[in-house]
Motif scaffolding. Structure first.
Motif, short mmCIF file in Angstrom:
data_model
loop_
_atom_site.label_atom_id
_atom_site.label_comp_id
_atom_site.label_asym_id
_atom_site.label_seq_id
_atom_site.Cartn_x
_atom_site.Cartn_y
_atom_site.Cartn_z
N SER A 28 -28.11 8.75 -11.04
CA SER A 28 -27.42 9.74 -11.88
C SER A 28 -27.73 11.24 -11.52
O SER A 28 -27.46 12.22 -12.25
N ASN A 29 -28.65 11.57 -10.69
CA ASN A 29 -28.90 12.95 -10.34
C ASN A 29 -28.42 13.24 -8.78
O ASN A 29 -28.82 12.32 -7.87
N ALA B 50 -20.57 11.76 -11.05
CA ALA B 50 -19.32 12.66 -10.98
C ALA B 50 -19.74 14.04 -11.20
O ALA B 50 -20.69 14.31 -11.81
N ASN B 51 -18.98 14.81 -10.43
CA ASN B 51 -18.99 16.15 -10.41
C ASN B 51 -17.96 16.88 -11.27
O ASN B 51 -16.85 17.17 -10.55
N PRO B 52 -18.31 17.36 -12.65
CA PRO B 52 -16.85 17.79 -13.36
C PRO B 52 -16.63 19.17 -12.70
O PRO B 52 -15.41 19.56 -13.01
N GLY C 267 -13.26 19.31 -10.99
CA GLY C 267 -11.90 18.92 -11.54
C GLY C 267 -11.60 17.43 -11.35
O GLY C 267 -12.26 16.67 -10.52
N ASN C 268 -10.30 17.07 -11.52
CA ASN C 268 -9.82 15.86 -11.08
C ASN C 268 -8.86 15.79 -10.33
O ASN C 268 -7.92 16.79 -10.56
N GLY D 203 -6.62 11.92 -10.92
CA GLY D 203 -7.19 11.01 -12.06
C GLY D 203 -8.66 10.54 -11.60
O GLY D 203 -9.40 9.94 -12.31
N ILE E 64 -12.55 11.71 -10.62
CA ILE E 64 -13.19 13.10 -10.63
C ILE E 64 -14.34 12.92 -9.35
O ILE E 64 -15.23 11.84 -9.67
N ASP F 154 -21.16 13.96 -6.30
CA ASP F 154 -22.10 14.31 -5.71
C ASP F 154 -22.17 13.45 -4.01
O ASP F 154 -22.44 14.32 -2.98
N GLY G 167 -6.92 6.00 -8.63
CA GLY G 167 -7.10 6.69 -10.03
C GLY G 167 -5.92 6.56 -10.82
O GLY G 167 -4.82 6.13 -10.31
N ASN G 168 -6.27 6.90 -12.36
CA ASN G 168 -4.83 6.63 -13.10
C ASN G 168 -3.71 7.76 -12.85
O ASN G 168 -2.89 7.82 -13.55
N GLU G 169 -4.04 8.63 -12.05
CA GLU G 169 -2.76 9.69 -11.47
C GLU G 169 -2.75 9.34 -10.01
O GLU G 169 -2.93 10.43 -9.40
#
Lengths: 513, 426
Positions: free
Chosen positions: A355-356, A445-447, A450-451, A454, A456, A459, A473-475
């Motif tokens: 998670s890092n 995930a690196n916000p 952006g996405n 769908g 994200i 790293d 993804g959902n898009e």
């Protein structure tokens, strides 16, 4: 720029040599580019001349040909059938017949819509239905009309078919012309029996190649071109081609991906950078550590060598995706490693292995070393054993230490033999989906990016896992995924060509043979 | 020779004509003959662990209502979870199932992509008369009905380990965090990665709302969203309390109860009940979402209440479409919903099923119904992902002892609002 003579060059020190080489490299770039453009121009000229020659041949053959040849222009195989070459004639005739039937039933319509990829997806029809006597119900059914996906695919197949027919037609014209010449000379023509014999004897290579070529065209070339074409459409979750048609959009997707100042291009740059770092580390860490382990095991005096090798090879025996998933769980924030360390009081809070961002990057490289070393150890063991001992003996006599022996004998030999492997390994690491996805799913995930589609990106996301995320993804964004696919290809092909051209294995082929 | 060629050409033309004539037949629907039983081969997608039950229910239909209607379905039931069904149908629309169960949050997308058929008047009457109003309302897009409600329990709440947390401690997030930190244990609440559905509970808790307007064809035309507000910042601050703690586990899986560093509380839904029960047995507690205190005010996290629907793939055969609607009415009717409640613990949307003893005694169903919730409307895929981006930014900004001030949180919400406005304006 003044070029040095060989003698002057040898007088330079190490850094001057490097500087000189760099100067030469940059000075040569304009000339090299101009040369490439010149060659391209020559290629176009050659192509133009070839087309002109073809046109002249087709027209003159028609003018001077017999009525059989003239009719062969319209009815393929006519001249062959006239000369009782049944096999050739029927093949030509069938090809033409099949083409006409295909075009009338399917191909023509698909090709006609290829430019627009369809106009209407569905049509709703409302009608009255009675399934229970006296109870009439209104029902809305849907009829599908155009399907962009099919139009694109079958349109492409139709273009391939047209090209195949054009080539076959040209062969048919040539055959007719040859038969005219044979008629004029009075020689006998080859019968179908002769053709079959020939296909099973001196032309047997052609018989064998028919199926593989067909397979390559249908299952490799066609899908690649199809996927490339998708990059020029707006094929995504809102334009699935079946219920909502997609359309051509030109270079819009490339512009979105490569233009500066938007989230997608920033994400692409970052992900490409990490992909390269990952590939370099994954390739060379495995390579050198694998070689090091192999050298350790091969060293004289090491006992129970087979046991050491077996222990390392055990990691290969377990399917990689199982060991990777296991490792992923083992090092998770709530996994056994953190749990045990906490219980033993060694740490007071969980180590964020996955998670890092930075730690996750180090972890994937380390785990990749663990799963990759045994392969390299096996490959290099065989090669190391083949290096002649006398090279080392003479080096020892000359006073070379262990490092010098490695740097001057072992490494050059290894690089020469395993150069192509190193290159393919580097390219396959660019596309190493398994290790990244099974360990981190590309996370954390690196916000800030952006996405996209769908998804994200994270790293540890590399281009290939990004592509996967975007399409699932959902898009789902197939068009951008296709652009990424093309860019991956350009990166891989470019690197391969450059590295291959400077590789000792290809430049000094005879040195170690 | 000429004779031979003319025969060959004739044969080719004849073959071409035959194929051409065959292609002209099209895909016309035929009216079932009186007296004949009309047979249809269909595919049904049912949720995890429900395929056998669905198969039996279709067979029951064939032997009862089907006999009366003179129709029989040869159903191939495949397992596709409700959350994935619309996505799968979207990826392969031609080979999608004739009947499929899906979660209400994917409904607008199913309509927008023409994946579900419009329903006939008899089905509309059936839905209105047999289901709770909120479920019936949720099954239409604009004024058009597209789906049959199957459940009214698509929500989340708190599972907790009674040995580690007392009933009085699960009412407040701050207390839970304190207890978990003391025990070096975790609280599983999926607020970051793919956690928009759960994270929204903090925003609804502070009184925010996000409502999207969808037209009859599933297209989003307007929105009313005040997440970018003072209440939104309070919601983020509530989330940050948990996210910044060592006990935070960005997950919503009952398996977390048995991890090496176990969770003492997991926010999840009815689908995880069996797993949680297997792991904790009698130690399993169920409670509504906890309260959280921000700037001296106490709010309760408020979950979504969604539904599961059954939809029919658009058909070109009008008779088949009508028969499929009759089958769907049966599969989402009182008998089948009550059976799902008994065997699977699924909370029904059917009015009569909700009055059964099983429904009244169902602990989970009661927690869902007796506590505040927000009926889940329709949201575009963009909303879920943009909200996720904002939540992930809070997670990233609060890890390793870092913190985000009100301005930083406000900026995240501003970006969120700006991206959604851009999406809406095309």
């Amino acid at each position: 720029m003044v070029y040095l003579s060989a003698l002057d060059y040898l007088k330079l020190n190490k850094w001057q040599k490097l500087l000189y080489k760099l100067k030469c490299f940059f000075v040569a770039i304009p000339g090299w580019t101009a040369n490439k453009f010149k060659k391209l121009g020559q290629l176009f000229v050659k192509l133009g001349l070839a087309i002109k020659a073809e046109a002249i041949y087709i027209v003159t053959t028609f003018i001077h040909g017999s009525f059989k040849t003239k009719l062969s222009y319209l009815f393929m195989g006519f001249s062959n059938l006239w000369h009782k070459q049944w096999l050739r004639g029927i093949m030509f005739f069938l090809m033409e017949g099949l083409f006409i039937v295909y075009m009338v039933l399917y191909g023509g319509a698909m090709l006609a819509k290829f430019g627009s990829l369809g106009d209407i997806a569905t049509k709703e029809i409302t009608s009255l239905v009675e399934i229970i006597p006296g109870e009439i119900e209104e029902v809305t059914t849907v009829v599908h009309i155009d399907n962009s996906f099919k139009i694109l695919l079958y349109g492409l197949i139709t273009i391939f078919f047209i090209l195949a027919l054009a080539v076959t037609w040209r062969i048919n014209v040539k055959q007719a012309q040859l038969l005219d010449e044979i008629d004029a000379s009075g020689k006998p023509v080859k019968s179908s029996k002769d053709d079959v014999k020939s296909l099973l004897d001196n032309q047997f290579h052609k018989t064998l190649l028919v199926l593989p070529i067909f397979g390559i065209v249908m299952f490799t070339i066609l899908p690649i071109i199809f996927m490339v074409l998708v990059a020029f459409t707006n094929f995504d979750y809102q334009h699935d081609g079946y219920n909502r048609l997609f359309d051509w959009v030109g270079l819009e997707n490339f512009s979105k991906m490569l233009s500066f100042g938007n989230g997608m291009s920033a994400a692409f740059g970052e992900i490409l950078g990490w992909t390269m770092i990952w590939s370099i580390f994954a390739t060379f860490s495995n390579y050198f550590l694998g070689m090091f382990v192999a050298m350790m095991i091969n060293k004289k005096g090491i006992k129970i060598k087979s046991v050491w090798r077996t222990i390392l090879v055990l990691t290969i025996a377990i399917p990689q995706f199982i060991s990777l998933l296991y490792i992923s769980n083992l090092f998770s924030d709530t996994g056994i490693v953190n749990g045990t360390l906490l219980n033993l009081g060694i740490i007071d809070k969980a180590i964020p292995f996955w998670s890092n961002g930075t730690l996750a990057k180090v972890m994937v490289i380390v785990v990749n070393i663990w799963v990759g070393i045994p392969y390299l150890m096996l490959i290099t063991t065989g090669i190391l054993m083949n290096i002649p001992d006398d090279l080392y003996e003479s080096a020892k006599i000359d006073g070379a230490n262990a490092f010098q022996q490695f740097a001057r004998i072992t490494l050059p030999y290894m690089l020469f033999v395993t150069g192509p492997y190193l290159l393919t390994s580097f390219v396959s690491n660019i596309n190493n989906f398994n290790v990244i996805y099974l360990l981190t799913q590309g996370g954390p995930a690196n916000p800030t990016w952006g996405n996209v589609g769908g998804y994200i990106a994270g790293d540890t996301t590399i281009l290939i896992t990004w592509l996967f995320g975007i399409t699932t993804g959902n898009e789902a964004n197939y068009k951008i995924a296709s652009v990424i696919g093309i860019l991956i290809f350009i990166v891989c092909a470019g690197l391969s060509l450059i590295v291959f051209s400077i590789m000792p294995s290809t430049r000094r082929e005879n040195d170690y043979s | 020779m000429r004779k031979f060629i003319s025969v060959l050409l004739g044969a080719a033309l004849a073959a071409g004509s035959c194929v051409g004539l065959a292609a002209c037949d099209g895909n016309s629907a035929t009216n079932p003959q009186n007296g004949d039983v009309k047979k249809y081969d269909i595919t049904v997608w049912a949720g995890d662990g429900t395929t056998t039950m669905m198969q039996n229910q279709v067979e029951k239909f064939n032997s009862t209502i089907g006999k009366e209607l003179k129709v029989s379905f040869n159903a191939k039931v495949e397992q596709v979870s409700e959350g994935k069904a619309v996505g799968d149908a979207e990826s392969h629309p031609e080979s999608a199932a004739d009947l499929f169960c899906f979660a209400s949050d994917t409904f607008a997308r199913a309509v927008e992509m023409n994946l579900v058929a419009k329903l006939s008047p008899s089905s509309v009457t059936f839905i209105d008369e047999n289901n709770i109003k909120s479920a019936a309302d949720a099954s239409k897009m604009g004024d058009t009905y597209y789906a049959f409600p199957m459940t009214a329990d698509n929500s989340y709440f708190l599972y907790y380990n009674k040995d580690k947390l007392k009933d009085t401690e699960v009412t407040d997030l701050e207390t839970m965090i304190e207890v978990a930190e003391k025990q070096s244990a975790k609280i599983s609440y999926n607020l970051g990665s793919e956690g928009s559905w759960y994270a929204a509970s903090f925003f609804y808790g502070t009184g925010c709302k996000s409502e999207w307007v969808v037209n009859d064809s599933g297209k989003f035309t307007d929105m009313e969203d005040d997440f970018n507000s003072a209440n939104g910042i309070k919601a983020f601050k509530g989330m940050a309390k948990l996210m910044s703690s060592e006990c935070f586990n960005d997950s919503s899986k009952a398996q977390d109860f048995s991890s090496a560093i176990p969770s003492i509380a997991v926010v999840s839904g009815v689908w995880d009940y069996k797993t949680a029960k297997t792991i904790l047995g009698d130690k399993l507690g169920v409670a509504p979402l906890p309260h959280f205190t921000v700037d001296g005010a106490r709010y309760q996290a408020t979950p979504y209440l969604g539904y599961k629907f059954m939809g029919i793939k658009p058909q070109s055969d009008k008779y088949k479409l009508l028969y499929l609607q009759r089958l769907a009415q049966y599969l989402t009717g009182e008998e089948c919903q009550t059976q799902r409640l008994k065997d699977l613990g699924w909370g029904p949307s059917n009015l009569k099923s909700r009055e059964t003893d099983e429904a009244k005694e169902n602990e989970i169903f009661n927690v869902i119904n007796d506590n505040p919730n927000v009926v889940q409307g329709q949201y575009p895929a963009k909303w879920w992902s943009q909200f996720e981006v904002a939540c992930l930014a809070v997670k990233k900004g609060t890890e390793n002892g870092k913190s985000l001030d009100d301005t930083a949180l406000g900026n995240l919400l501003k970006t969120y609002a700006k991206d959604l406005a851009t999406f809406l304006n095309g």
